[in-house]
Design a protein around this motif. Structure first.
Motif, PDB file in Angstrom:
ATOM      1  N   ASN A 156       0.749  -0.893   0.087  1.00 58.72           N
ATOM      2  CA  ASN A 156      -0.232  -0.222  -0.446  1.00 58.72           C
ATOM      3  C   ASN A 156       0.819   1.248   0.016  1.00 58.72           C
ATOM      4  O   ASN A 156       0.303   2.611  -0.424  1.00 58.72           O
ATOM      5  N   VAL A 157       2.081   1.315   0.420  1.00 61.38           N
ATOM      6  CA  VAL A 157       2.624   2.205   0.070  1.00 61.38           C
ATOM      7  C   VAL A 157       2.902   2.958  -0.771  1.00 61.38           C
ATOM      8  O   VAL A 157       2.773   4.029  -1.396  1.00 61.38           O
ATOM      9  N   TYR A 158       2.936   1.516  -2.416  1.00 60.52           N
ATOM     10  CA  TYR A 158       3.046   2.561  -2.988  1.00 60.52           C
ATOM     11  C   TYR A 158       1.950   2.167  -3.749  1.00 60.52           C
ATOM     12  O   TYR A 158       2.000   4.058  -4.676  1.00 60.52           O
ATOM     13  N   HIS A 159       1.012   2.497  -3.941  1.00 58.75           N
ATOM     14  CA  HIS A 159      -0.190   2.288  -4.570  1.00 58.75           C
ATOM     15  C   HIS A 159      -0.972   3.480  -3.728  1.00 58.75           C
ATOM     16  O   HIS A 159      -1.441   4.333  -5.196  1.00 58.75           O
ATOM     17  N   LEU A 160      -0.786   3.494  -2.809  1.00 57.78           N
ATOM     18  CA  LEU A 160      -1.774   5.237  -2.747  1.00 57.78           C
ATOM     19  C   LEU A 160      -0.613   6.226  -2.696  1.00 57.78           C
ATOM     20  O   LEU A 160      -1.264   7.668  -3.364  1.00 57.78           O
ATOM     21  N   VAL A 163      -1.267   6.386  -6.723  1.00 54.80           N
ATOM     22  CA  VAL A 163      -2.178   7.818  -6.865  1.00 54.80           C
ATOM     23  C   VAL A 163      -2.030   9.154  -6.871  1.00 54.80           C
ATOM     24  O   VAL A 163      -2.060  10.079  -7.721  1.00 54.80           O
ATOM     25  N   ARG A 164      -1.127   9.489  -5.706  1.00 57.06           N
ATOM     26  CA  ARG A 164      -0.855  10.756  -5.740  1.00 57.06           C
ATOM     27  C   ARG A 164      -0.267  11.397  -6.226  1.00 57.06           C
ATOM     28  O   ARG A 164      -0.475  12.355  -7.076  1.00 57.06           O
ATOM     29  N   HIS A 165       1.061  10.587  -6.515  1.00 49.89           N
ATOM     30  CA  HIS A 165       1.365  11.315  -8.046  1.00 49.89           C
ATOM     31  C   HIS A 165       1.025  11.522  -9.395  1.00 49.89           C
ATOM     32  O   HIS A 165       1.412  12.487  -9.908  1.00 49.89           O
ATOM     33  N   ILE A 166      -0.390  10.509 -10.085  1.00 51.11           N
ATOM     34  CA  ILE A 166      -0.739  10.626 -10.869  1.00 51.11           C
ATOM     35  C   ILE A 166      -1.209  12.583 -10.837  1.00 51.11           C
ATOM     36  O   ILE A 166      -1.390  12.421 -11.798  1.00 51.11           O
ATOM     37  N   VAL A 167      -1.992  12.275  -9.849  1.00 51.09           N
ATOM     38  CA  VAL A 167      -2.484  13.841  -9.086  1.00 51.09           C
ATOM     39  C   VAL A 167      -2.096  14.469  -9.584  1.00 51.09           C
ATOM     40  O   VAL A 167      -1.635  15.957 -10.251  1.00 51.09           O
ATOM     41  N   LEU A 177       5.237   5.041 -14.861  1.00 48.40           N
ATOM     42  CA  LEU A 177       4.849   5.084 -13.206  1.00 48.40           C
ATOM     43  C   LEU A 177       5.580   3.888 -12.499  1.00 48.40           C
ATOM     44  O   LEU A 177       5.829   4.703 -11.483  1.00 48.40           O
ATOM     45  N   GLY A 178       6.685   3.702 -13.144  1.00 43.44           N
ATOM     46  CA  GLY A 178       7.809   2.554 -12.349  1.00 43.44           C
ATOM     47  C   GLY A 178       7.388   2.502 -10.677  1.00 43.44           C
ATOM     48  O   GLY A 178       6.733   2.454  -9.873  1.00 43.44           O
ATOM     49  N   ASN A 179       8.735   3.335 -10.283  1.00 42.17           N
ATOM     50  CA  ASN A 179       8.643   3.157  -8.540  1.00 42.17           C
ATOM     51  C   ASN A 179       8.503   4.351  -7.881  1.00 42.17           C
ATOM     52  O   ASN A 179       8.769   5.249  -7.259  1.00 42.17           O
ATOM     53  N   LEU A 180       7.957   5.649  -8.939  1.00 41.97           N
ATOM     54  CA  LEU A 180       7.585   6.959  -8.685  1.00 41.97           C
ATOM     55  C   LEU A 180       8.689   8.196  -8.872  1.00 41.97           C
ATOM     56  O   LEU A 180       8.438   9.553  -8.415  1.00 41.97           O
ATOM     57  N   GLY A 578      12.396  10.844   4.275  1.00 41.71           N
ATOM     58  CA  GLY A 578      11.652   9.728   5.734  1.00 41.71           C
ATOM     59  C   GLY A 578      11.943   7.894   4.977  1.00 41.71           C
ATOM     60  O   GLY A 578      12.358   7.560   4.137  1.00 41.71           O
ATOM     61  N   ASN A 579      12.277   7.505   6.023  1.00 42.23           N
ATOM     62  CA  ASN A 579      12.448   5.683   6.063  1.00 42.23           C
ATOM     63  C   ASN A 579      10.731   5.489   4.791  1.00 42.23           C
ATOM     64  O   ASN A 579      10.167   5.369   6.009  1.00 42.23           O
ATOM     65  N   PRO A 580      10.942   5.238   4.039  1.00 40.32           N
ATOM     66  CA  PRO A 580      10.297   4.190   3.494  1.00 40.32           C
ATOM     67  C   PRO A 580       9.276   3.462   3.859  1.00 40.32           C
ATOM     68  O   PRO A 580       8.619   2.788   4.350  1.00 40.32           O
ATOM     69  N   ARG A 581       9.715   1.814   4.478  1.00 39.06           N
ATOM     70  CA  ARG A 581      10.043   0.903   5.213  1.00 39.06           C
ATOM     71  C   ARG A 581       9.315   1.804   6.879  1.00 39.06           C
ATOM     72  O   ARG A 581       8.935   0.899   7.070  1.00 39.06           O
ATOM     73  N   THR A 582       9.655   2.270   7.286  1.00 35.61           N
ATOM     74  CA  THR A 582       8.332   2.708   8.548  1.00 35.61           C
ATOM     75  C   THR A 582       7.534   3.456   7.936  1.00 35.61           C
ATOM     76  O   THR A 582       6.358   3.817   9.020  1.00 35.61           O
ATOM     77  N   GLY A 583       6.838   3.843   6.238  1.00 38.36           N
ATOM     78  CA  GLY A 583       5.525   4.428   6.300  1.00 38.36           C
ATOM     79  C   GLY A 583       6.118   5.792   5.911  1.00 38.36           C
ATOM     80  O   GLY A 583       4.894   6.413   5.899  1.00 38.36           O
ATOM     81  N   ALA A 584       6.826   6.654   7.145  1.00 37.49           N
ATOM     82  CA  ALA A 584       7.329   7.726   6.566  1.00 37.49           C
ATOM     83  C   ALA A 584       6.858   8.801   5.525  1.00 37.49           C
ATOM     84  O   ALA A 584       6.302   9.445   5.069  1.00 37.49           O
ATOM     85  N   SER A 585       7.287   7.502   3.822  1.00 38.10           N
ATOM     86  CA  SER A 585       6.946   8.373   2.722  1.00 38.10           C
ATOM     87  C   SER A 585       5.402   8.416   2.547  1.00 38.10           C
ATOM     88  O   SER A 585       5.233   9.113   1.603  1.00 38.10           O
ATOM     89  N   LEU A 586       4.662   7.734   2.855  1.00 40.11           N
ATOM     90  CA  LEU A 586       3.125   8.315   3.435  1.00 40.11           C
ATOM     91  C   LEU A 586       2.515   9.409   3.293  1.00 40.11           C
ATOM     92  O   LEU A 586       1.696   9.922   2.655  1.00 40.11           O
ATOM     93  N   VAL A 587       3.685  10.941   3.373  1.00 41.90           N
ATOM     94  CA  VAL A 587       3.141  11.474   3.524  1.00 41.90           C
ATOM     95  C   VAL A 587       3.183  12.520   2.006  1.00 41.90           C
ATOM     96  O   VAL A 587       2.419  13.694   2.258  1.00 41.90           O
ATOM     97  N   TYR A 588       3.812  11.536   0.853  1.00 40.89           N
ATOM     98  CA  TYR A 588       3.055  11.936   0.162  1.00 40.89           C
ATOM     99  C   TYR A 588       1.169  11.601  -0.641  1.00 40.89           C
ATOM    100  O   TYR A 588       0.758  13.193  -0.274  1.00 40.89           O
TER     101      TYR A 588
END
Length: 683
Positions: A156-160, A163-167, A177-180, A578-588
């Motif tokens: 879900n880190v990637y999927h959410l 969607v934000r990246h496309i917006v 779309l790759g790894n954003l 932010g470390n993406p493995r901790t969920g910090a990258s979901l700031v996007y």
């Protein structure tokens, strides 16, 4: 407002009225427009609207960047209007052609009234679909708990963020779309993300709400529509079996729930929801449907139109389609040879079908090889015995779920019906056999080259293949259900007749539709009875996966609360480390602020890797501040050391900022143990 004590958002599902309307405009309206202009009507029109819309969204997102045009709701609908005009033009040219013949897709005419009455018979299809939509929609909403809930799982880190990246970029191309990130551009099937991004652009309150609404639409509406359309190709346009198909499409735990409760595998979920309608077109094009088309041209054209949407949603469904259609083409070839022996077909036709079958096998084999992903990350192994796997297949209880006691006898009876009417239903049993073999191999056969070859397209993942079982089981269940209903009606009718002869003569005057009503009631009762233990279990699993708690897998209560407040401290053009493995990258996704690494995987530029390893050393490492300035990455999130997927890569630049050992870094805001920092050493 967020309610912290139960980790759920106070927003209610009924507050999403505009988003539900937007979903109808995105998922169905463009496809309906094109199909109507192409002359498609009735059930095929409804069932193919979403697959056609997926094709329009996915292909438009790929093509628009080459013209320098952004991907937005306006350009999406303009692309649909253009396709509709092309359909009108092509239809007009065909009408003027000397070879003109009406191109008919799907069954035509009203539902046969049988003894239900014309009005009641006509209501069976919408009734079955409505029942399934209500049941599936309710289970998803209850499992999610809130429109703003999200899956606390790795993918879900990637999927959410996708969607934000496309917006944010107005670019939803599968090619990039790759790894954003710019350094990680590459292929990734984007059609599902594109449609969810359109919901955000049309005013969905958040990425999470858009994803949840899109998931419910695919599972609760698109899936039952496709299932009913597929069954109509097998049994014809008859009310009772189509009602069974609609009602019992909601009776399987493996789909549409399992891929959302595991993973979370949103693209797979969306693609499997589209698959029944596409498979129905293949069945009709091959001429093995209950009422074969006068010409295969219409289903072939329709199939060519929806295949891109299926592939751009998730390519693994293309080999699945080829595998499930294989029994149909073999059956058709055998029937042609039988017709040659009976003198009703020419030998040349049989030879042509044999050549076509051989070509089909070669193309399918090529797809099986070419579409195979890299199995280096496929760590799923077999976990059970053959006997247990067979039991799970027959009882519609894959992956250790509870036996579906209603579906088990219907499956066995359905296979009996196939055996009794082999000429008509051999390919239906064959399709079930293909799905069964795939699940059997992946879940119970020894790990090795053969298992990898057969199931590698799905990463040798039992969950992905379990989700395909309902597609091939439902037609068998419908045949069993129809057999049972007719026997029940006979018993009831006979009992009423005998009772009328002996005691109540007026019972003999009861119309035949009385027993038909008993059949309809029995179907609805089966649907209710099927909503038992296995479905309650998977719904509870959804609630667990989508719950945010102080110890959640990706984001805790404190971390979610902090992400909601990030926009007050970080400017719109700011980049957050932010470390993406901790969920910090979901700031996007949550805060609409760019994450230095929006995905756990991906190629890092030298500047990005430098900041991941040394951001907290800005006060004394001369290489850090220039990189911070170039990327505008003055902010960092510290969500501790707990990682959703620990790896060797240290990413130590944002660790342990809270202990004060990093000079030139100030604490900007915190919620519990979740902290937002800003570097001051580079001012």
């Amino acid at each position: 407002m967020w309610v912290v004590n139960d980790e759920r958002c106070s927003m209610a599902w009924w507050d999403l009225g505009p988003t539900w309307l937007a979903a109808a405009a995105v998922y169905f309206l463009p496809g309906l427009l094109v199909l109507v202009c192409a002359g498609v009507r009735r059930l095929p029109l409804a069932a193919l609207a979403a697959p056609m819309s997926a094709t329009l969204a996915g292909t438009a997102a790929v093509l628009l960047p080459f013209a320098g045009v952004p991907f937005t709701p306006l350009t999406y609908w303009l692309a649909a209007a253009t396709a509709a005009l092309a359909a009108v033009g092509a239809r007009a040219l065909w009408r003027r052609s000397r070879a003109y013949r009406p191109l008919v897709l799907g069954a035509q005419g009203p539902l046969p009234a049988a003894d239900l009455g014309s009005v009641a018979a006509g209501a069976m299809v919408p009734l079955g679909i409505a029942v399934a939509a209500l049941i599936i929609g309710y289970r998803f909403m209850n499992g999610f708990g809130s429109p703003e809930a999200f899956s606390q799982t790795f993918d879900n880190v990637y999927h959410l963020n996708a969607v934000r990246h496309i917006v944010a970029t107005e670019n939803g191309s599968t090619l990039t779309l790759g790894n954003l990130t710019a350094a990680s551009k590459g292929l990734y099937p984007a059609a599902m993300h594109d449609m969810m991004a359109l919901l955000v652009m049309l005013g969905a309150p958040s990425v999470m709400a858009a994803v949840n609404v899109g998931t419910i639409v695919m599972g609760a509406v698109v899936w039952p529509l496709g299932c009913v359309f597929l069954v109509s190709r097998i049994v014809g346009y008859r009310p009772i079996p189509l009602l069974i198909a609609g009602v019992l499409s909601s009776a399987f735990s493996a789909f549409p729930y399992l891929l959302v409760a595991f993973g979370v595998l949103y693209p797979n979920h969306a693609a499997v929801a589209l698959l029944p309608a596409v498979l129905a077109l293949a069945v009709e094009a091959l001429g093995v449907s209950r009422t074969p088309p006068t010409s295969p041209v219409a289903p072939v054209i329709a199939l060519a139109a929806v295949l891109p949407g299926l592939a751009l949603t998730h390519p693994s469904t293309i080999p699945a389609l080829a595998a499930f259609a294989a029994p149909a083409i073999i059956n058709r070839t055998v029937l042609v040879w039988v017709e040659v022996r009976e003198g009703t077909a020419k030998r040349r036709a049989a030879v042509g079908w044999m050549i076509g079958t051989a070509v089909y096998a070669l193309v399918s084999l090529a797809l099986w090889i070419v579409l195979r992903p890299n199995l280096s990350t496929a760590g799923w192994t077999s976990f059970q015995s053959n006997a247990r796997a067979i039991g799970e297949i027959l009882s519609s209880a894959p992956m250790g779920t509870t036996i579906a006691w209603v579906l088990l006898p219907l499956t066995v009876i359905g296979l009996y019906v196939c055996a009794r009417q082999l000429r008509r239903y051999a390919w239906v049993a064959g399709m079930f056999g293909v799905g069964a073999i795939l699940y059997l191999v992946v879940s119970s056969w020894s790990n090795g080259a053969f298992r990898d070859f057969v199931t590698g397209i799905w990463y040798t993942d039992s969950y992905r293949l379990a989700a395909l079982l309902p597609l091939v089981t439902l037609p068998v269940v419908v045949l069993g259900g129809e057999w049972l209903i007719w026997r029940l009606r006979w018993v009831v009718g006979t009992a009423l007749h005998r009772l009328g002869e002996k005691r109540l003569p007026q019972l003999q005057r009861l119309p035949e539709r009385t027993t038909a009503a008993v059949g309809v009631a029995a179907v609805l009762a089966m649907g209710v009875a099927a909503q038992g233990g296995t479905l309650s279990g998977v719904q509870e699993r959804l609630r667990t996966i989508f719950a945010t708690t102080p110890a959640s897998g990706i984001l805790s209560t404190d971390e979610v609360a902090l992400l909601r407040e990030v926009p007050a401290y970080v400017p719109e053009d700011g980049v957050v480390v932010g470390n993406p493995r901790t969920g910090a990258s979901l700031v996007y996704a949550f805060s609409d602020r760019t994450a230095l690494a929006p995905h756990i995987f991906g190629v890092r530029t030298p500047d990005e890797q430098l900041l991941f390893d040394h951001w907290g050393e800005a006060a004394y490492n001369p290489a850090v501040c220039p990189a911070i300035e170039r990327l505008n990455a003055y902010w960092a999130l510290d969500f501790g050391d707990k990682e959703i997927t620990p790896r060797a890569e240290p990413l130590s630049g944002v660790r342990d900022l809270a202990d004060g050992s990093a000079p030139g870094v100030e604490l900007v805001h915190s919620v519990g143990q979740a902290r937002l920092f800003r570097v001051t050493a580079c001012d």
